[in-house]
Design a protein around this motif. Sequence first.
Motif, mmCIF file in Angstrom:
data_model
loop_
_atom_site.group_PDB
_atom_site.id
_atom_site.type_symbol
_atom_site.label_atom_id
_atom_site.label_comp_id
_atom_site.label_asym_id
_atom_site.label_seq_id
_atom_site.Cartn_x
_atom_site.Cartn_y
_atom_site.Cartn_z
ATOM 1 N N GLU A 1 0.744 -1.127 0.020
ATOM 2 C CA GLU A 1 0.065 0.188 0.104
ATOM 3 C C GLU A 1 0.891 1.249 -0.012
ATOM 4 O O GLU A 1 0.324 2.185 -0.443
ATOM 5 C CB GLU A 1 -1.227 -0.027 1.236
ATOM 6 C CG GLU A 1 -1.877 -1.118 1.390
ATOM 7 C CD GLU A 1 -2.541 -1.292 2.790
ATOM 8 O OE1 GLU A 1 -2.244 -0.192 3.390
ATOM 9 O OE2 GLU A 1 -3.347 -2.197 2.788
ATOM 10 N N SER B 1 0.291 -10.336 -1.906
ATOM 11 C CA SER B 1 -0.825 -9.336 -1.371
ATOM 12 C C SER B 1 -0.825 -7.853 -2.274
ATOM 13 O O SER B 1 -1.454 -7.007 -1.718
ATOM 14 C CB SER B 1 -0.283 -9.184 -0.082
ATOM 15 O OG SER B 1 0.927 -8.466 0.327
ATOM 16 N N SER B 2 0.264 -7.746 -3.201
ATOM 17 C CA SER B 2 0.304 -6.587 -4.090
ATOM 18 C C SER B 2 -0.913 -6.653 -5.206
ATOM 19 O O SER B 2 -1.336 -7.689 -5.631
ATOM 20 C CB SER B 2 1.591 -6.704 -4.868
ATOM 21 O OG SER B 2 2.627 -6.936 -3.869
ATOM 22 N N PRO B 3 -1.432 -5.423 -5.471
ATOM 23 C CA PRO B 3 -2.354 -5.085 -6.546
ATOM 24 C C PRO B 3 -1.659 -5.540 -7.992
ATOM 25 O O PRO B 3 -0.457 -5.665 -7.981
ATOM 26 C CB PRO B 3 -2.614 -3.767 -6.581
ATOM 27 C CG PRO B 3 -1.721 -3.014 -5.994
ATOM 28 C CD PRO B 3 -1.037 -4.012 -4.975
ATOM 29 N N SER B 4 -2.312 -5.675 -9.123
ATOM 30 C CA SER B 4 -2.046 -6.327 -10.234
ATOM 31 C C SER B 4 -0.717 -5.413 -10.890
ATOM 32 O O SER B 4 0.274 -6.071 -11.208
ATOM 33 C CB SER B 4 -2.917 -6.605 -11.214
ATOM 34 O OG SER B 4 -3.909 -7.447 -10.683
ATOM 35 N N HIS B 5 -1.080 -4.314 -10.856
ATOM 36 C CA HIS B 5 -0.181 -3.240 -11.613
ATOM 37 C C HIS B 5 1.124 -3.352 -10.820
ATOM 38 O O HIS B 5 2.158 -3.147 -11.417
ATOM 39 C CB HIS B 5 -0.606 -2.062 -11.736
ATOM 40 C CG HIS B 5 -1.063 -1.168 -10.421
ATOM 41 N ND1 HIS B 5 -2.067 -1.431 -9.808
ATOM 42 C CD2 HIS B 5 -0.346 -0.215 -9.850
ATOM 43 C CE1 HIS B 5 -2.005 -0.797 -8.520
ATOM 44 N NE2 HIS B 5 -0.916 -0.129 -8.709
ATOM 45 N N ARG C 1 2.220 -5.757 -8.781
ATOM 46 C CA ARG C 1 2.787 -7.176 -9.091
ATOM 47 C C ARG C 1 3.816 -6.897 -10.153
ATOM 48 O O ARG C 1 5.062 -7.817 -10.101
ATOM 49 C CB ARG C 1 1.836 -8.087 -9.129
ATOM 50 C CG ARG C 1 2.301 -9.617 -8.652
ATOM 51 C CD ARG C 1 1.161 -10.439 -8.770
ATOM 52 N NE ARG C 1 0.306 -10.014 -8.149
ATOM 53 C CZ ARG C 1 -1.008 -10.748 -7.857
ATOM 54 N NH1 ARG C 1 -1.086 -11.590 -8.972
ATOM 55 N NH2 ARG C 1 -2.188 -10.469 -7.177
ATOM 56 N N GLU D 1 -7.687 -13.753 -12.356
ATOM 57 C CA GLU D 1 -7.246 -12.363 -12.576
ATOM 58 C C GLU D 1 -6.910 -12.132 -14.159
ATOM 59 O O GLU D 1 -6.924 -11.219 -14.595
ATOM 60 C CB GLU D 1 -5.879 -12.277 -11.763
ATOM 61 C CG GLU D 1 -5.972 -12.335 -10.190
ATOM 62 C CD GLU D 1 -4.641 -12.323 -9.547
ATOM 63 O OE1 GLU D 1 -4.632 -11.765 -8.353
ATOM 64 O OE2 GLU D 1 -3.770 -12.784 -9.975
#
Length: 1762
Positions: free
Chosen positions: A1411, A1488-1492, A1494, A1692
């Motif tokens: 985050e 736990s990271s968002p796609s972008h 990651r 995803e």
Amino acid sequence: MGGKNKQRTKGNVRPSSSGRAAEALAREGGVIPGFVGFDTTVTSELSYVPAVHGAEEIDNLVDAEFRLVLRKLSKRDVVTRLKAVQDFGSMCQERDAEDVKGVLPYWPRIYCKISMDHDRRIREATQQAFEQLVLKVRRSLAPFLKSLMGHWILSQCDTYTPAASAACQAFKAAFSPSKQPEALSFCKDEILTVLQDVLLKETADTLSDPQSVTDEEREAKYVRMLTSSLLGVKRLLSLLLQNDRVALEQRLADLVNSGKFWKYSKHKTPQVRGAFFEMICALCEFTPGLVQVEAARLCPAVLLSIDDTDPIVLPPVWEAVLHVVSMIADCWAHVNAKKGFLPKLWSLLKEGGKGLAKSLHPNLMPLLSKLPPQVTEPTFDFYTNFFTSVIQGLSSERAVMSPSESAVIVTSVVECLRYCILHNTEEEEDQRKIRTMLISQQVVPLVEKALVNPLLQNGPLFLLIAEMLISWERRVGLYNKDEANGNKDIFQGLLADFWESLGILFVHYVDNEEADQQALEGVATLMQVMRNPERVNIKHIQKARYVKICFSKPEDNDKTEAEGDGAEMPVQTVSLVNEKALGSLQAQHFEDVVCQLAQLCLLHVNERNSERHLVFLSLLLRSFHTPRVFSTLVKLDGKVTKDGERHEVHMKNPALQFLLDRVLVWLSDKSRRETGHLVEMLFSSLHCCSQQETTRILNHISTVDLQWGIILQIIQRACADPETLKNCNDWLKGSVLGEQLLGLTEELCSVGCSSPTSASSTSSHSWTLISLVLSQHHKNVPLIGEVYMEKILEKLHATLSETKSLSDAGNMEPLISFICDVASTFFSSVQNCLLLLSAEELLLTVFQLTAQDQTHTHLSDSLLDKLKSVCFTGVRSLIQHPEYEVKKGGCLHSAAIWVKNQLLTVSLDIKSLQVLVLAVQSLLETIISVCEQNSSILVEFCTLLTPSQTEWTKIRQALPPQWIKNPLLSSRHRGVCEKPSMDMWKFRLSSRLPAHLCACAMLGKVVKTAFTPCDQQNWECSSVNLQYTVSELLYALQWCKEVEYSPAVVSAYHSLLTDWGLSEGLHNQVPKKKLLEELYLRSVEDGGLWSLTLDNYIHTSSHTSETVKKLYSSINDLFPVSQSKLSTLQVLCPIMTKEDRETLIFLATAGLINWQQNDNLYGCLAVLLCCLKANTQIEEKIVQAILATVMEWRNSKEDWFLFSSDLSKATPEQLNLTVEMMRFLSWLVTHCPALLSTNQWDFLLCSMLAWLETASENVSSLWNPWVQLFVCENTALIVKLNEFFASSSPELLENLPAELTGEWRDFFVEGISTLLLPLPINIIDAFTEPDDPLFPLVVLQSVGVALTYVPLPQLNQNSLPPRFIADQKTNLPEPLQTLLNTICPLLLFKARPLQIAVYHLLEKVMPQLPECDGEGDNSKSDDDHDEPCLSPPAALMSILSTCEELCDSILAGLQVGEFAVVQPLSVEYSCILGYLLAWKLLLTFFKSSPSHLRAHYAQYLKRSCSLNKLLLHLFKLMPENPVFHGQGVETKETKTFFTESLFLVVDKSDSVEWELPHLACSVYYSTVQDLPAMVRLWWNSQEKRVSAAVERFTIKYVSPVLSAEEISSVHSSTQMFDSMTVKARSAAREVIATYSVDDIFIELVIQLPQNYPLGSISVESGRRVGVAVQQWRNWMLQLSTYLTHQNGSIMEGLALWKNNVDKRFEGIEDCMICFSVIHGSNYSLPKKACHTCKKKFHSACLYKWFTSSNKSTCPLCRETFF
């Protein structure tokens, strides 16, 4: 028909087409040929096997199973036929007789065929099966005999012996010996027909089918049948009765008249020729008339075949020759003997029978006796040629190589010589010439040849000649005048001629300065044989194989009559009377020759000092020690001495004169090397002396300065036979020899000590002499005087004792070796030898040398083995004496005392202990081998070995006290230590073992070896109290266990006990009750480790509460509680009865409440807690009373609580009391939280926090185990509180005081976190070395467990000292960054509990870190062509980088697929554990990271190559078979490390060996789950070997689990899509996505590969409506690209694809490079527009376009891109 490869229907019994054709032929009047053969011209004469008409008939009469087997017998395959024959035999044995009889009509045809099969195994099996058939059907076989018997006889003569033997066995089973001639008579014509057909009509092509059998096999069968047929005729004739033979003569004449028959004598195959001549012998024996008729063809065939030297042919040929010359009077009329027979005979004899002398030569004398004058004339020339040829045969190659061949030829020569002389004893001139020729030209040259030929010397020649001479002497009448005959003068002349010739021959060899040594030995050997022929070993004399010969006195010159000897004596031979050589030669000539030779020898010795003549003289005198020979020698010598008395003796005894004047002079010559022959000459002379003369002479010789080696030879020769020993006994027992030997012993020992190197080279004879006189006994009487034997032993013992005190005994090794040899021989040879005190002392010294380590004694392995052997021999000899006792000063008594002293006073290392114990064990086993276990000697010896109680106590107290730490910190023991200091806990035991451990190992091994396990009944009568020893051993084992087998010397000691079978104690040696009582008494008296030993014994022996209750009369006896009683109570509490525990609670509570009058509050509180821990019921009011008392102490005795105290000054007793209070409060939280009021909760929580603060202030005192216990119990209380507030039920929490939960959450949790977080850092700052014995690992473990309960908010807002690193890029808040920088490095610290605790802390923090990175790395401009990347937290990546390098070096030597075995809790283990934990945290962060974001993180990992290295490491850390431990054999339901979750627990260490492999599998699973695209990319880039191994492993263990989870996640997904639905099919591993908007309908099928995620996911087309083909393909390609290249799940990927399609419908155009709206990896939209064509592209796509094309033009319009 195409049916060749069809499967045959089981049970189909319909005949084949050929069988049906045969059946039709029979029905239509045709005849099925009944003979076994293929020649169609043969008439019905050959149809001796009955024809079989119709398979239908077989089907009806024969059992189905027999029918199947009989069909198989006609198959071509050998194995099939063999199996069928064996099955047939088994069935005949097992089935009913009626079933078997049904086969009989068809058996003759089958038997006649398969009994002649090419394969010998089938022939043998056929006869064995036939035997079973015969035994089953018995008389029912009779009708078929004529069909069978011909081939049955052939089979009995089979060339393959096992088959022939089996056929004979079947024949015997069918007919008894008396019935056999009758049966053969019944079938004789049929048998002869079969045999005649084979011999005269059959050929190789008619016996076998040329189309199916090879030429070699056909020829082999034909030869075999011929051989069997010829032998069959012989067998038939031998078994038939005489009248049946006469009846067959006409048919046999037809056979013999055939020209083809006589050709077999020259057949190319030896077997056929041999069988032919055997048949001829049978014809001669059984049909003499037929032989006389055929003499014209028979005689040349036999007599001219004597040169056939094939080993198979020659014996029957010569048997036939003897038959012919005996039976056919005019046989020589048909053969030209001079031209045809004799030249072949001479040639054969000259070649020694070509290696067949054993078969040929025994026939020569019978042949001589049968040769008529017309053959032997002229007789002189004939005998000359004959004997010259035979003797020449001795020089043939085979005779020279083979002693047995040579012996047969020699025997034959002498027999023939004797025969010829006996038949030429007339006065006629021609006979005289023959006799002279035989002696001078044959016998004497043969003897001369033997003199230089060792082979002939060792053969029977000399003995045969001696027998021949004795027989001549008998005929002269030298033995008995009555035996003399009319030819006496002839034989006297023969003897004179022989001895004259022999004397000339001997003188020729002896009277030669350079005489041949071999010839001299030959002369001596011949003379010895002639002197004593009955002593000669006659094993080489070969008896004639076929002919028995005996000599007789020829009463006239007529031919002797021949006598037959039945079947065994097929040839009539000369009858001669056997004259056995009894006694020696009596002729005067013999002794004349001996005297002549002795004089010649002495002349050569005197004149030329010839050694070889001296040896020859010794050999002569050994056999001829007569007064005449010695007189001859003395006369020749001619010496006269001046000493009158001695002269008189000399004149009386020439042997004595020769001994003193000549032999003694020769012995005194120092330069002489070989003296054995002179010693023999000495004893030859002594044979002519009286016993007194012998003693005087030998005493004189002892005092003469002779070499000791000569004395040794004289003593050895004296002991050679009882008669000589008796004559020499006075000398051996006398003082002259005794004193000489004692002086020799002293000289040897002194020389050995001063210059040991010379001792071994010069004194070996001397040592052998000492050994001989000590060990040689006659009838249990010593060889020498007992006084001198005692003195010699004392000197040996004194010398051996000196070696123990020398620093380097290696220099004395030769001396010790000699003494060992002497002692060993002495101990093993002499009975009651050890009753001598000096012998016992010597044995004790030997034992001491074997019981010490070689580094101390400096003895070599070979010498040590020799000493052990001596010790074994000595002890065995000692114990075998029936009156032996273990008494003071004796060997065993002294040995036991010495061993005990070694154990108690000498510091032994492992090796020394092992050597000592094994030496004692060997001693015990030797005693047991003579006596029995539990014998009195054994008991006395073991009693002496055992220390007294005082000694036990002393060495027990000397054990290091560090054992207390482990049980103290694990709450198994409540103990104290006087004045504990830091140095005391630095436990560094040297390489030497404490005396207590040594004594326990020794006595444990002794008890195990010496005593049998006893039961309760007979144990009482044992005289040894073993419970003391067994309990001490248990104590030592418990000590090793408590110090955790550390350091290495303790581990080695425990391994030693394990090897000896002592690691479990010796419970079975002592009754359970006795041992339990002993351990209880020790525990009550001493406490400490005895209590733990008692505890361990109770649990391992499964004692019940009833057994334990018997140990104490009343529970009150254990009060008031001392330290030892407390330890005992702690052990007994869990298994006490409920009533006893309640009594204890009552007593303890009373003591606590009356605390002012009680000095031992700690004991009462400890007993109370022991009872509570054992789940004893307690009333609430008692709990309240005790708690009130403790709170009262808080007010009046605050110093007892140690709040804010300096713990380094606190005593163990004070710390123990505080710890017990903590344990009591923990018990309250767990069991009685609802009882506590607000004040009581405040007291409990405030005390807990105050103790934690005290612990934080006293980190430097954590070297003290009691301080460690203080901290551990405090953290345990914290854990209990956390568990209570986290997991209690709402109802329970509601009943608590109102503000309690809030205060805990808002105040106490924060206080705990503030104090706990810095604690591990402070500990490792104070104790930097984790391998240091002072390092408080247990504290770290307990603190680590407590840290796992610190909540996330406290971690985010921690109060750790700020810690930042220069140039560290970070977006994290300062507290979080400080936390990471502070605790991430602890992942590498070598303390597993700390590593796991840090992992759990960071795992809580990781999900919130992404985050802080917001939208990613926005610092780059849009013009930057490179793909954006973003680093995960720098602190974690730094640790990962360090760990990576360490793992590279650790795993460098391994290939992918090889499993790295890592020692648990080693440095390597900590490095790899830190590395895998860091990756597990990184994967948690990534997931736990968002796609972008990651995509950015993945790009960073790709550039750093970290993931590639991780995967290579993982495939070295994952086991080849990752079965979850505790599983059995792998099955379909097997649990693996991939199916079972990994729980990393701080304080769990029982499965630590599987932790790394399981963690590696867990990391690999998370990697392929969260980073599938990167793993796929890595896999595709590997070499074939690596990729294949990875794929194989992944398919087997990972893909099934991962695929199932992916499909399951689709099923359970809560994600909702507008206008798209997703469904999954788990069985097919498919996901179906349906997209519909307006009039457009799209269905896509996503198929997971078998090796998912390594292989690409396939996207297949389902239904589609309203979409153009090109657009459809684009979208499928996009989805396939997303699923292949994005690091995420299928859901995803589908979400990304849907967004792309949605954007397309919203009007955003595709990027014309990747044909996608949304970029596959960074999820951006096309933004970079061309100024010319206005098309937009993704930045990343343009970058790839420019770098790959090396141009900067627009992909569409090709204009320069600005």
